[in-house]
Motif scaffolding. Structure first.
Motif, mmCIF file in Angstrom:
data_model
loop_
_atom_site.group_PDB
_atom_site.id
_atom_site.type_symbol
_atom_site.label_atom_id
_atom_site.label_comp_id
_atom_site.label_asym_id
_atom_site.label_seq_id
_atom_site.Cartn_x
_atom_site.Cartn_y
_atom_site.Cartn_z
ATOM 1 N N ARG B 46 -11.922 15.314 -60.174
ATOM 2 C CA ARG B 46 -11.472 14.492 -59.045
ATOM 3 C C ARG B 46 -10.227 15.082 -58.414
ATOM 4 O O ARG B 46 -10.077 15.093 -57.189
ATOM 5 C CB ARG B 46 -11.167 13.071 -59.518
ATOM 6 C CG ARG B 46 -12.407 12.261 -59.801
ATOM 7 C CD ARG B 46 -12.004 10.880 -60.270
ATOM 8 N NE ARG B 46 -13.161 10.151 -60.781
ATOM 9 C CZ ARG B 46 -13.085 9.222 -61.722
ATOM 10 N NH1 ARG B 46 -11.910 8.924 -62.250
ATOM 11 N NH2 ARG B 46 -14.161 8.595 -62.122
ATOM 12 N N LEU B 51 -10.832 13.485 -54.816
ATOM 13 C CA LEU B 51 -11.402 12.139 -54.925
ATOM 14 C C LEU B 51 -10.511 11.187 -55.725
ATOM 15 O O LEU B 51 -10.945 10.103 -56.100
ATOM 16 C CB LEU B 51 -12.786 12.200 -55.571
ATOM 17 C CG LEU B 51 -13.897 12.752 -54.680
ATOM 18 C CD1 LEU B 51 -15.192 12.860 -55.445
ATOM 19 C CD2 LEU B 51 -14.091 11.880 -53.456
ATOM 20 N N VAL B 54 -9.761 7.423 -54.299
ATOM 21 C CA VAL B 54 -10.739 6.360 -54.497
ATOM 22 C C VAL B 54 -10.438 5.585 -55.775
ATOM 23 O O VAL B 54 -10.716 4.404 -55.885
ATOM 24 C CB VAL B 54 -12.150 6.975 -54.593
ATOM 25 C CG1 VAL B 54 -13.199 5.895 -54.643
ATOM 26 C CG2 VAL B 54 -12.389 7.918 -53.439
ATOM 27 N N HIS B 55 -9.857 6.288 -56.758
ATOM 28 C CA HIS B 55 -9.619 5.658 -58.056
ATOM 29 C C HIS B 55 -8.148 5.340 -58.266
ATOM 30 O O HIS B 55 -7.699 5.181 -59.397
ATOM 31 C CB HIS B 55 -10.116 6.577 -59.164
ATOM 32 C CG HIS B 55 -11.573 6.858 -59.062
ATOM 33 N ND1 HIS B 55 -12.528 6.052 -59.621
ATOM 34 C CD2 HIS B 55 -12.253 7.839 -58.421
ATOM 35 C CE1 HIS B 55 -13.720 6.530 -59.345
ATOM 36 N NE2 HIS B 55 -13.595 7.617 -58.615
ATOM 37 N N PRO B 76 -11.199 15.104 -49.194
ATOM 38 C CA PRO B 76 -12.434 15.637 -49.795
ATOM 39 C C PRO B 76 -13.251 16.480 -48.814
ATOM 40 O O PRO B 76 -13.779 17.529 -49.176
ATOM 41 C CB PRO B 76 -13.211 14.385 -50.200
ATOM 42 C CG PRO B 76 -12.226 13.304 -50.268
ATOM 43 C CD PRO B 76 -11.062 13.665 -49.407
ATOM 44 N N SER B 77 -13.346 16.006 -47.548
ATOM 45 C CA SER B 77 -14.188 16.733 -46.594
ATOM 46 C C SER B 77 -13.617 18.123 -46.324
ATOM 47 O O SER B 77 -14.346 19.092 -46.157
ATOM 48 C CB SER B 77 -14.314 15.941 -45.298
ATOM 49 O OG SER B 77 -13.054 15.650 -44.768
ATOM 50 N N VAL B 80 -14.504 20.450 -49.182
ATOM 51 C CA VAL B 80 -15.884 20.924 -49.077
ATOM 52 C C VAL B 80 -15.967 22.030 -48.035
ATOM 53 O O VAL B 80 -16.594 23.073 -48.248
ATOM 54 C CB VAL B 80 -16.836 19.767 -48.705
ATOM 55 C CG1 VAL B 80 -18.234 20.292 -48.443
ATOM 56 C CG2 VAL B 80 -16.861 18.732 -49.814
ATOM 57 N N GLN B 86 -19.204 19.852 -55.489
ATOM 58 C CA GLN B 86 -19.375 19.411 -56.875
ATOM 59 C C GLN B 86 -20.681 18.662 -57.068
ATOM 60 O O GLN B 86 -21.238 18.079 -56.148
ATOM 61 C CB GLN B 86 -18.222 18.502 -57.257
ATOM 62 C CG GLN B 86 -18.188 17.226 -56.442
ATOM 63 C CD GLN B 86 -17.235 16.208 -57.018
ATOM 64 O OE1 GLN B 86 -17.142 16.068 -58.225
ATOM 65 N NE2 GLN B 86 -16.539 15.490 -56.148
ATOM 66 N N MET B 88 -21.636 15.574 -59.115
ATOM 67 C CA MET B 88 -20.882 14.540 -59.818
ATOM 68 C C MET B 88 -21.538 14.146 -61.124
ATOM 69 O O MET B 88 -22.733 14.307 -61.314
ATOM 70 C CB MET B 88 -20.747 13.304 -58.922
ATOM 71 C CG MET B 88 -19.944 13.554 -57.687
ATOM 72 S SD MET B 88 -20.013 12.141 -56.612
ATOM 73 C CE MET B 88 -18.679 11.160 -57.259
ATOM 74 N N ARG B 92 -25.610 10.823 -59.268
ATOM 75 C CA ARG B 92 -25.200 10.133 -58.051
ATOM 76 C C ARG B 92 -25.981 10.559 -56.806
ATOM 77 O O ARG B 92 -25.410 10.743 -55.740
ATOM 78 C CB ARG B 92 -23.694 10.345 -57.794
ATOM 79 C CG ARG B 92 -22.810 9.878 -58.901
ATOM 80 C CD ARG B 92 -22.647 8.389 -58.936
ATOM 81 N NE ARG B 92 -21.675 7.912 -57.991
ATOM 82 C CZ ARG B 92 -20.379 7.779 -58.264
ATOM 83 N NH1 ARG B 92 -19.910 8.085 -59.448
ATOM 84 N NH2 ARG B 92 -19.560 7.309 -57.358
#
Lengths: 358, 263
Positions: B46, B51, B54-55, B76-77, B80, B86, B88, B92
Motif C-alpha cells: 500500500r 493506497l 484509503v486505510h 495511486p493513479s 500506475v 499491482q 492485490m 479483487r
C-alpha cells in the motif's frame, strides 16, 4: 455452504419479482381490456399520458441511480437541481439574458426558427446544470469521501434546502415560463388530445437510457462501474475516483435538469413554468427509484414506467368511480406501489441485494 | 529501480506497522518479500502504490523512490502512470464486470489505442484461458482464472514493475505452479517483479533475491540459496526440520529464535 445452497434452491425472492409483475400486469391487462373496449380514445390518451409521466420519473430516477451507483450516496438535492436547471432555461429563454447579468442572450438573436434557438438554450442550460453538479461535488461531496454515508446524505438534504431557497427567491410567487415551443399542444386521436410533451418526454428518456447504456460500456463508464464495485481496487488500477465522482454528479445534475424541464409540462404540471412546486418532482419520482433498485439503470426505467402507469391510470379510472378517495390521491399511488414492491423485494426490482452478516 | 528506504508507516496516527523497512527491486529482477501474517507485507504494498490513504495510513519516515524520483506522496493513479501496478491480495477482480471490462479497467491510464490493443494481445497470449471467457462475468470464473484475470488486469497498463500480493493465496498446488511459471514468463518479458508471499518455497524458487520481514522490518535478506539454507526460514516458512528427529512442541521456543532476528 450447504445451507447457502439449500437457501438458493428455495429462495422465494428469485420468483417474487416475476409473480409480482405477472400479478400486476395480469390485473392491469384485464382492467385495460375492459376500458379499451369501452372507450379506445380515452384509453390511448391515458396510456400516452402515463408513459409521459413515467418517462419523466425515469429521467429523474436515472439521475439518482448514476450518482448512487458511483458514490453510494442518495442525492436528496436532486429535486432542487431539477428546478435549478429549469430556472436557468427560463432565464435564458424567457428573460433573454445570460443568467445573473443584464447581457442579452446571443442565442435568441441568432434568428432561425424558434424551436432551434430554444433547443440551443436547453443545451446551454444543461451545461449550466452540469457545472452546478461539478461545483457541488467538489465543494460538498469530495471532502466527505470516506466519511459515513449518512452524513453525506444529510449534506445533500442541506443542499436541497439551500438550492430551494435560492430558487424560490428567484421565482418568487410567480410562474417563470420556460418558452417550451410545443406549449400544451398536441395531436388528436379521435376527440382525445395527446400532448407533444408526452412524446418529447418519451423520446428524451429513451435517448438518455441509450446514452447511459453506451456510457457504461465506454472507458470512463467501465471505470465508474469498477469504482462502484470496489473503490480501492479501482484506485489500484489507476482510476481517479475523484474524476469518476465528478462525472457522476455532472451527469446526475444534467438528468435532473432534463427531468425538471419536463416537470413543468403536462402531464406533471400544466403551467409550462418553473414555480415553487417544480422541485417536488424528485420526491414524486423517489418511489420509482426505490422500486427499481437504487443502483440499477434498467430498474430506474422500469420503476419509472410502472409508477407512471399506476399513478395516471389510478387517477383516470378510479377517481370518478370511487368518490371517497378524493381528488389528490393519485399522488400517493406511487408510494403504495413502492411499499408493495419493497415488501416483496426489499432492495428493489433490479437492485443488488446487500449481503450483510448480522 | 524501486528503492524503499527506512519506511515507517502509521495507521490512524497510532498504530506503527512498518518500522524502518528497506527493500530494493533492481530492474529486471524478481524479488521476494516473505513474512508471516501481520508482518506488514500488505502495508508495504500500500505504501508503495499510494493506497495508504484509503486505510487512514501515513508514511511518517523514510521514502519510496522509483527510478530516482520520490513517489511516496503520489496519488495511486500517478503511480500506475509511472509504471508500477499491482495484483492485490485476494484478487479483487470486479466481479460484476466481464473479463474484457476488467481488462479495460486495468488499462484506464493508457490512452493510446494502439498500446491498448498491444497490451490486450500480450495478456491474451499469456492467458489463453481468458480468451475463451472474454464475455463472461468475472465473478463466475474459478479462483485460478480470477487470479489470472487479476494479473492480466495489472499487466494492461504495461508496467515496468509488477507487485504481486500473495498470488498463491487459496489456490491448489498445481495452479500455484502455473502462476509461478507465469511470473517467470512476465519477468522474462522485461518486467521487474516484487513478489509478496507466505509461500516461501514457491517465492524463493524463482526469486533472484529475497527479504524476510517480521514486525514491520527486514530481519534477513540474501540470495534464495542462502535463505533456503537458513535454519529459521526452514522451520518457520518451510516446515522442515532434521529428519528422524522427534521433538515436542515445548522445545520449539519460537520466542528465542525470533529474539535473535530482532536484536
Amino acid at each position: 455452504m450447504a445451507a447457502a445452497l439449500r437457501l438458493e434452491a428455495v429462495d422465494p425472492r428469485r420468483n417474487a419479482p416475476l409473480a409480482f409483475l405477472t400479478g400486476l400486469v395480469g390485473a392491469a391487462l384485464v382492467f385495460g381490456a375492459v376500458q379499451l373496449a369501452n372507450d379506445p380514445g380515452l384509453f390511448l390518451q391515458t396510456f400516452m399520458k402515463s408513459m409521459g409521466l413515467g418517462s419523466t420519473y425515469a429521467l429523474i430516477a436515472l439521475g439518482f441511480v448514476l450518482i448512487f451507483k458511483a458514490t453510494q450516496t442518495v442525492n436528496f438535492a436532486q429535486g432542487a437541481l431539477a428546478a435549478t436547471g429549469a430556472l436557468f432555461l427560463s432565464f435564458l429563454a424567457t428573460d433573454g439574458n445570460i443568467p445573473f447579468t443584464s447581457v442579452s442572450n446571443p442565442i435568441n438573436s441568432l434568428g432561425g426558427p424558434g424551436w432551434m434557438s430554444w433547443g440551443l438554450n436547453v443545451i446551454v442550460a444543461l451545461a449550466f446544470a452540469a457545472a452546478v453538479g461539478l461545483v457541488v461535488e467538489r465543494l460538498a461531496i469530495r471532502p466527505m469521501i470516506g466519511e459515513p454515508l449518512f452524513s453525506v446524505a444529510v449534506i445533500t438534504l442541506g443542499l436541497e434546502i439551500m438550492f430551494r431557497v435560492f430558487n424560490n427567491d428567484a421565482v418568487e410567487v410567480e410562474f417563470r415560463p420556460l418558452g417550451v415551443p410545443w406549449l400544451a399542444n398536441g395531436f388528436k386521436v379521435g376527440d382525445r388530445l395527446i400532448n407533444w410533451s408526452f412524446i418529447a418526454a418519451m423520446v428524451t428518456a429513451a435517448a438518455a437510457f441509450v446514452a447511459v447504456y453506451f456510457f457504461y460500456r465506454s472507458r470512463l463508464g467501465i471505470a465508474m462501474r469498477a469504482v462502484a464495485f470496489d473503490q480501492e481496487a479501482a484506485m489500484a488500477q489507476g482510476v481517479s475516483v475523484g474524476r469518476v465522482f465528478a462525472i457522476a454528479w455532472a451527469a446526475g445534475a444534467v438528468l435532473a435538469a432534463v427531468g425538471g424541464i419536463f416537470a413543468t409540462q403536462p402531464p406533471v404540471a400544466q403551467t409550462l413554468s418553473v414555480d415553487q412546486e417544480t422541485a417536488n418532482i424528485a420526491f414524486r419520482a423517489l418511489p420509482a427509484v426505490i422500486l427499481g433498485g437504487l443502483d440499477s439503470a434498467s430498474g430506474a426505467l422500469l420503476g419509472g414506467l410502472i409508477v407512471g402507469v399506476a399513478e395516471i391510470y389510478a387517477g383516470q379510472y378510479a377517481a370518478g368511480n370511487v368518490s371517497w378517495l378524493g381528488a389528490g390521491y393519485p399522488l400517493i399511488v406511487p408510494y403504495i406501489v413502492m411499499i408493495i414492491g419493497l415488501l416483496i423485494r426489499p432492495y428493489g426490482l433490479f437492485g443488488t441485494p446487500e449481503i450483510r452478516r448480522v | 529501480m524501486l528503492t524503499v528506504a527506512n519506511l515507517e508507516v502509521v495507521y490512524n496516527e497510532v498504530i506503527l506497522v512498518l518500522r524502518g523497512l528497506s527493500v530494493e527491486v533492481p530492474d529486471g529482477s524478481i524479488v521476494a518479500l516473505l513474512g508471516a501474517n501481520g508482518a506488514g507485507k500488505t502495508t508495504a504494498v500500500r505504501a508503495i502504490t499510494g493506497l495508504l490513504d484509503v486505510h487512514e495510513g501515513d508514511i511518517t519516515k523514510g521514502s519510496v523512490t522509483w527510478n530516482g524520483t520520490d513517489i511516496s506522496h503520489y496519488k495511486p493513479s500517478r503511480i500506475v502512470e509511472a509504471g508500477i501496478t499491482q495484483v492485490m491480495e485476494g484478487r479483487r477482480v470486479f466481479a460484476e464486470l466481464t473479463v474484457d471490462e476488467n481488462l479495460s479497467a486495468g488499462a484506464f491510464t493508457v490512452r493510446d489505442r494502439k498500446e491498448n490493443t498491444e497490451a490486450y494481445e500480450r495478456v491474451m497470449t499469456l492467458f489463453p484461458l481468458l480468451q475463451s471467457r472474454r464475455r463472461d462475468t468475472a465473478g463466475y470464473l474459478s479462483g485460478g482464472e480470477q487470479q489470472m484475470l487479476a494479473i492480466g488486469r495489472a499487466l494492461m497498463a504495461a508496467p515496468q514493475l509488477l507487485i504481486l500480493d500473495e498470488p498463491s493465496l487459496g489456490l491448489a498446488p498445481m495452479l500455484i505452479e502455473q502462476i509461478r511459471d507465469i511470473i517467470v514468463d512476465i519477468n522474462a518479458g522485461g518486467v521487474s517483479v516484487l513478489l509478496i508471499e507466505q509461500n516461501a518455497m514457491m517465492a524463493l524458487s524463482i526469486a533472484h533475491y529475497g527479504y524476510v520481514m517480521e514486525s514491520g522490518k527486514v530481519v534477513m535478506d540474501g540470495e534464495p540459496k542462502k535463505l533456503l539454507a537458513d535454519e529459521d526460514v526452514q522451520e518457520f516458512y518451510l516446515g522442515l526440520r532434521a529428519e528422524g528427529e522427534r521433538r515436542s512442541f515445548r522445545d520449539v521456543k519460537h520466542y528465542k529464535r525470533r529474539k535473535r532476528w530482532l536484536s
